[in-house]
Write a protein that holds these residues in place. Sequence first.
Motif, PDB file in Angstrom:
ATOM      1  N   THR A   1       0.908  -1.297  -0.090  1.00 45.13           N
ATOM      2  CA  THR A   1       0.005  -0.249   0.159  1.00 45.13           C
ATOM      3  C   THR A   1       0.841   1.635  -0.122  1.00 45.13           C
ATOM      4  OG1 THR A   1      -0.181   0.131   2.144  1.00 45.13           O
ATOM      5  CG2 THR A   1      -1.655  -1.082   1.380  1.00 45.13           C
ATOM      6  N   LYS A   2       0.191   2.692  -0.453  1.00 47.68           N
ATOM      7  CA  LYS A   2       1.060   3.435  -0.711  1.00 47.68           C
ATOM      8  C   LYS A   2       1.862   4.141   0.992  1.00 47.68           C
ATOM      9  CE  LYS A   2       2.396   5.169  -4.040  1.00 47.68           C
ATOM     10  NZ  LYS A   2       1.242   4.907  -5.400  1.00 47.68           N
ATOM     11  N   PRO A   3       1.142   4.080   2.281  1.00 49.19           N
ATOM     12  CA  PRO A   3       1.580   4.101   3.279  1.00 49.19           C
ATOM     13  C   PRO A   3       2.727   3.051   3.547  1.00 49.19           C
ATOM     14  CG  PRO A   3      -0.762   3.971   3.184  1.00 49.19           C
ATOM     15  CD  PRO A   3      -0.546   3.728   2.039  1.00 49.19           C
ATOM     16  N   ASP A   4       2.713   2.124   3.720  1.00 47.01           N
ATOM     17  CA  ASP A   4       3.468   1.180   3.567  1.00 47.01           C
ATOM     18  C   ASP A   4       4.653   1.499   2.289  1.00 47.01           C
ATOM     19  OD1 ASP A   4       2.942  -0.332   5.654  1.00 47.01           O
ATOM     20  OD2 ASP A   4       1.568  -1.875   4.582  1.00 47.01           O
TER      21      ASP A   4
ATOM     22  N   ASP B   1     -14.619  11.122   3.557  1.00 44.47           N
ATOM     23  CA  ASP B   1     -13.118  10.849   3.296  1.00 44.47           C
ATOM     24  C   ASP B   1     -12.149   9.842   3.954  1.00 44.47           C
ATOM     25  OD1 ASP B   1     -10.862  12.449   4.258  1.00 44.47           O
ATOM     26  OD2 ASP B   1     -11.608  12.226   6.867  1.00 44.47           O
ATOM     27  N   GLN B   2     -12.340   8.574   3.011  1.00 40.52           N
ATOM     28  CA  GLN B   2     -11.449   7.661   3.190  1.00 40.52           C
ATOM     29  C   GLN B   2     -10.261   7.264   1.866  1.00 40.52           C
ATOM     30  OE1 GLN B   2     -11.945   4.969   5.579  1.00 40.52           O
ATOM     31  NE2 GLN B   2     -12.662   6.979   6.297  1.00 40.52           N
ATOM     32  N   THR B   3      -9.812   6.553   1.960  1.00 41.97           N
ATOM     33  CA  THR B   3      -8.596   6.197   1.747  1.00 41.97           C
ATOM     34  C   THR B   3      -8.796   5.977  -0.420  1.00 41.97           C
ATOM     35  OG1 THR B   3      -7.319   4.970   3.220  1.00 41.97           O
ATOM     36  CG2 THR B   3      -6.374   4.917   0.702  1.00 41.97           C
TER      37      THR B   3
ATOM     38  N   LYS C   1     -20.369  -1.117   9.170  1.00 47.03           N
ATOM     39  CA  LYS C   1     -20.002  -1.131   9.763  1.00 47.03           C
ATOM     40  C   LYS C   1     -19.362   0.633  10.531  1.00 47.03           C
ATOM     41  CE  LYS C   1     -18.340  -5.587  11.721  1.00 47.03           C
ATOM     42  NZ  LYS C   1     -17.563  -6.030  12.550  1.00 47.03           N
ATOM     43  N   GLY C   2     -19.508   0.990   9.059  1.00 44.68           N
ATOM     44  CA  GLY C   2     -19.304   2.737   9.513  1.00 44.68           C
ATOM     45  C   GLY C   2     -17.955   3.507   9.089  1.00 44.68           C
ATOM     46  N   CYS C   3     -17.363   3.946   8.614  1.00 48.56           N
ATOM     47  CA  CYS C   3     -16.288   4.802   8.245  1.00 48.56           C
ATOM     48  C   CYS C   3     -15.029   4.545   9.290  1.00 48.56           C
ATOM     49  CB  CYS C   3     -16.591   5.504   7.547  1.00 48.56           C
ATOM     50  SG  CYS C   3     -17.006   6.069   6.197  1.00 48.56           S
ATOM     51  N   LEU C   4     -13.801   4.470   9.273  1.00 46.61           N
ATOM     52  CA  LEU C   4     -13.281   3.851   9.610  1.00 46.61           C
ATOM     53  C   LEU C   4     -12.225   5.737  10.684  1.00 46.61           C
ATOM     54  CD1 LEU C   4     -10.303   1.074   9.593  1.00 46.61           C
ATOM     55  CD2 LEU C   4     -12.233   2.022  12.117  1.00 46.61           C
ATOM     56  N   GLU C   5     -12.479   5.792  11.651  1.00 45.33           N
ATOM     57  CA  GLU C   5     -11.813   7.474  12.042  1.00 45.33           C
ATOM     58  C   GLU C   5     -10.187   7.335  11.629  1.00 45.33           C
ATOM     59  OE1 GLU C   5     -11.737   8.255  15.999  1.00 45.33           O
ATOM     60  OE2 GLU C   5     -11.330   6.558  16.908  1.00 45.33           O
TER      61      GLU C   5
END
Length: 277
Positions: free
Chosen positions: A79-82, A203-205, A223-227
């Motif tokens: 992934t980009k962050p990794d 506001d998700q990746t 489940k809803g969007c992770l903060e």
Amino acid sequence: MKVPSLEGEMFMTAAYAPSARATCRSCQAKIGKDELRLSNIVDEDHYCQQHHYHADCFQLKPVFKNATYKDIFHVENLTKPDQEKVKAILEKLQKMEFKKKPQQKISNSKSKKSQPKNTDLKDCSNNEDDNKKTKKLSKEAAKKDKIQETTKNGESSESQSDEDEPGIFVLYDKSQKEEFKKIQQDLEKKTAGQLKSMLKANDQTQSGNKTELIERIADCMIKGCLEKCPNCSGGRPKFNPTQKVFKCPGYMDDTEFRFCNKVYGPKDLKRIPWVDV
Ligand SMILES: [Zn+2]
Ligand SMILES: [Zn+2]
């Protein structure tokens, strides 16, 4: 980048560990399945020596003092962050271990492209198209390599049957799984661009292939969007299905990579309701 050595060809690889069997060469602890793993490989005709490390425990061989993270095999599959994390780790190690020699200083990351040694090996960045093609090809090659690597590691006996199910399914009950599949089918009809704007509105990746986009949206819808990570307030905690925890990979701020590694239980992070657009 492969470097010839006395023992054979030497190179570095990056991967999410295919199993939880390997032991970190540095801290001697097991490397969990799907955990970010860096490896030093020596490949010769008759044997293949693989030294695996937790990304944070990685030990850099002196021959790679001028390498860039793009010289690490398969890094493009992360992934980009990794990818940013691997880059930061590599640069940190190079600064720490080889800073005495002035020409290897990498204090300014923007100047690193001008390092002369690697240009012939990887710098095709002046041609975007070629670059993309190469990446695509190497991704294919990476897949094959992965299979080979698995066999070499003696991990081939491991069950791959769960591979098709999204990792987050370990947190789902039966009805949630069915709902997920239904949403998946609906979303298949959308284009990647449409999916991305849906994620953007929430506001998700927005990175990843269509399958990944769809899985992310379906999870958000159910489940809803992770903060964002409350610890570093920039990272997006990534789910590890083996350990059933979310781990923050850190994030790239304007100028440098912020390490985090904060671990959250499945219910520790806030879930924000999905908004349809
Ligand atoms: Zn370790
Ligand atoms: Zn964080």
